[in-house]
Design a protein around this motif. Structure first.
Motif, PDB file in Angstrom:
ATOM      1  N   ARG A 158       0.612  -1.143   0.179  1.00  0.00           N
ATOM      2  CA  ARG A 158      -0.110  -0.273   0.204  1.00  0.00           C
ATOM      3  C   ARG A 158       1.134   1.860  -0.262  1.00  0.00           C
ATOM      4  N   SER A 159       2.153   1.125   0.780  1.00  0.00           N
ATOM      5  CA  SER A 159       3.213   2.576   1.302  1.00  0.00           C
ATOM      6  C   SER A 159       3.936   2.795   0.498  1.00  0.00           C
ATOM      7  N   GLY A 160       4.307   1.576  -0.439  1.00  0.00           N
ATOM      8  CA  GLY A 160       5.470   1.267  -1.182  1.00  0.00           C
ATOM      9  C   GLY A 160       6.668   1.649  -0.413  1.00  0.00           C
ATOM     10  N   ALA A 161       7.482   0.851   0.066  1.00  0.00           N
ATOM     11  CA  ALA A 161       7.777   1.386   1.384  1.00  0.00           C
ATOM     12  C   ALA A 161       9.444   0.186   0.998  1.00  0.00           C
ATOM     13  N   GLN A 162      10.338   0.776   0.766  1.00  0.00           N
ATOM     14  CA  GLN A 162      12.088   0.168   0.402  1.00  0.00           C
ATOM     15  C   GLN A 162      12.664  -0.628   1.295  1.00  0.00           C
ATOM     16  N   VAL A 163      11.790  -0.527   2.876  1.00  0.00           N
ATOM     17  CA  VAL A 163      13.214  -0.469   3.895  1.00  0.00           C
ATOM     18  C   VAL A 163      11.857  -0.796   5.447  1.00  0.00           C
ATOM     19  N   ALA A 164      12.671  -1.290   6.092  1.00  0.00           N
ATOM     20  CA  ALA A 164      11.967  -1.232   7.944  1.00  0.00           C
ATOM     21  C   ALA A 164      12.910  -0.477   8.681  1.00  0.00           C
ATOM     22  N   LEU A 165      12.894  -0.156   9.699  1.00  0.00           N
ATOM     23  CA  LEU A 165      14.010   0.277  10.590  1.00  0.00           C
ATOM     24  C   LEU A 165      12.907  -0.142  11.713  1.00  0.00           C
ATOM     25  N   VAL A 166      13.748  -1.611  12.721  1.00  0.00           N
ATOM     26  CA  VAL A 166      13.581  -1.834  13.559  1.00  0.00           C
ATOM     27  C   VAL A 166      14.599  -1.171  15.293  1.00  0.00           C
TER      28      VAL A 166
END
Length: 305
Positions: A158-166
């Motif tokens: 839905r967002s086109g996110a390419q990476v996530a950070l935790v």
């Protein structure tokens, strides 16, 4: 009652053929993240035969079938909003899961989406199997990498996110090998933070990752991002194998408190892109079930020199 959606090809079509080879569903909030919550369920259909199609669907656990008309002109994957679901909290609520099934001979069902703000599962329900212990390290490690992969998967479509950070702070206990119940799941990631997405430049991302944390933690990325820290800066960074430049724009997902600048990290720079994701506990449950049995990631996406 836990809800789930299902799709059927109509009448004789359903008995004759499997029109859909794969159906994935994703979650998109249309209200605040706390219960009561309303969200859209988006379906992504693969394998549909050429030409216009008529597909029926319903929430698993309900009796009402609905009809979806698929146009002849479409891409390889057809996307549509299948349902808008509204949940409220009650003492005995079992509103915590959504799935879709397809009315065709193979009884196709989608993945299951989990959201635990309005209800919790009954004792004994499990969320996949850990093939081995999935542990944390002082800075993040395999469990933080798994959580980052789950967060990216939950919002990417839905967002086109390419990476996530935790953030290491948000993974509180190791996941033991074997079936994962709600207790183990909520112990590992208890906060239930809504996942948002920020667009930032490569330079802004490097600045964030190089910021010293009072606890000595680093931010753990999802599988596509790798970086090396040394001498107080990011020495190298790649996204999907390609070097990250300071000027390129990257869509980065994370829990809202991390993006807002809590737990020893600065507020993220850039532009808020997407604020309609699920909670991180539900995202982890969804990911575990979809990829079970789950092995521990290597824990090597960040190198500190």
């Amino acid at each position: 009652m836990a809800l789930a959606l299902g799709l059927l090809a109509t009448g004789a079509q359903a008995a004759a053929t499997n029109a859909v080879s794969k159906l994935d569903i994703v979650f998109e909030r249309t209200t605040a993240s706390k219960c009561p919550v309303t969200f859209d369920v988006h379906g992504y259909f693969e394998g549909l035969p050429a030409g216009a199609q008529t597909i029926e669907y319903r929430l698993v656990g309900t009796q009402e079938w609905k009809t979806l008309t698929v146009p002849a002109e479409r891409g390889l994957v057809y996307q549509a909003v299948l349902e808008t679901v509204s949940w409220e909290w009650t003492p005995d609520s079992r509103d915590y899961a959504v799935q879709i099934e397809v009315n065709q001979p193979d009884g196709l069902r989608s993945n299951v989406l989990y959201y635990f703000k309005c209800g919790t599962p009954p004792p004994g329900e499990t969320f996949g199997v850990a093939a081995e212990d999935i542990t944390r390290t002082a800075s993040g490690g395999p469990l933080a990498e798994l959580a980052a992969d789950a967060q990216l998967a939950s919002v990417r479509a839905r967002s086109g996110a390419q990476v996530a950070l935790v953030n290491r702070y948000d993974v509180r206990a190791d996941l033991p090998a074997g079936p994962i119940g709600f207790e183990q799941l909520s112990n590992a990631q208890p906060a239930g933070l809504a996942i948002n997405v920020q667009t930032m430049t490569g330079g802004q991302l490097k600045k964030l990752l190089a910021t010293p944390n009072p606890a000595g933690w680093v931010l753990t990325p999802s599988a596509g991002l790798r970086y090396t820290l040394g001498s107080g800066k990011v020495l190298s960074m790649t996204l999907d194998g390609a070097p990250v430049t300071d000027t390129q724009e990257i869509r980065v997902a994370g829990g809202w408190s991390l993006i807002a600048g809590f737990d020893g990290w600065p507020r993220w720079e850039g532009t808020t892109t997407y604020t309609s994701g699920p909670d991180d506990t539900g995202a982890l449950a969804t990911y575990l079930v979809a990829h079970s049995p789950v092995s521990a990631p290597p824990g090597d996406r960040v190198t500190v020199r």
